[in-house]
Design a protein around this motif. Sequence first.
Motif, short mmCIF file in Angstrom:
data_model
loop_
_atom_site.label_atom_id
_atom_site.label_comp_id
_atom_site.label_asym_id
_atom_site.label_seq_id
_atom_site.Cartn_x
_atom_site.Cartn_y
_atom_site.Cartn_z
N MET A 216 23.53 -2.92 37.60
CA MET A 216 22.57 -2.62 38.64
C MET A 216 22.97 -3.32 39.94
O MET A 216 23.42 -4.44 39.91
N ARG A 217 22.78 -2.64 41.00
CA ARG A 217 23.08 -3.25 42.29
C ARG A 217 22.00 -4.22 42.72
O ARG A 217 22.27 -5.23 43.32
N LEU A 218 20.75 -3.90 42.42
CA LEU A 218 19.64 -4.78 42.74
C LEU A 218 18.85 -5.05 41.46
O LEU A 218 18.74 -4.18 40.61
N SER A 219 18.30 -6.23 41.39
CA SER A 219 17.42 -6.53 40.25
C SER A 219 16.07 -5.87 40.51
O SER A 219 15.76 -5.44 41.63
N GLN B 76 14.22 -7.53 43.23
CA GLN B 76 14.75 -7.19 44.55
C GLN B 76 14.25 -5.82 45.00
O GLN B 76 13.95 -5.62 46.18
N HIS B 77 14.15 -4.85 44.07
CA HIS B 77 13.58 -3.55 44.42
C HIS B 77 12.13 -3.71 44.84
O HIS B 77 11.69 -3.11 45.84
N MET C 20 18.66 4.14 45.66
CA MET C 20 19.33 3.05 44.93
C MET C 20 18.63 2.77 43.61
O MET C 20 19.28 2.58 42.58
N GLU D 42 19.53 5.50 41.11
CA GLU D 42 20.90 5.33 40.61
C GLU D 42 20.98 4.16 39.64
O GLU D 42 21.66 4.24 38.62
N ASP D 43 20.25 3.07 39.94
CA ASP D 43 20.24 1.92 39.04
C ASP D 43 19.59 2.27 37.71
O ASP D 43 20.07 1.88 36.65
N ALA E 84 21.99 4.46 35.69
CA ALA E 84 23.06 3.65 35.11
C ALA E 84 22.55 2.86 33.91
O ALA E 84 23.24 2.76 32.88
N GLN E 85 21.34 2.32 34.01
CA GLN E 85 20.75 1.58 32.89
C GLN E 85 20.51 2.51 31.70
O GLN E 85 20.77 2.14 30.56
#
Length: 62
Positions: free
Chosen positions: A1-4, A7-8, A36, A39-40, A43-44
């Motif tokens: 993930m780009r952001l936790s 953070q989101h 984002m 997309e996260d 991916a998860q």
Amino acid sequence: MRLSWSQHLQAARTLETSRSADLGTSFALMGMALLMLSEDLLAQEQTCASAPARWQSDSVTG
């Protein structure tokens, strides 16, 4: 993930408090944050789908 996840959430809270004068910019940034996040999450989901399920057991007979 780009952001936790935190953070989101922080990004959403920051944009939520923006002034009316910055509404257009806030909407554009929220769109990017949602992209984002999607997309996260995808991916998860793909990571979890490739791992074997823990709750399934080969010893179960039916």
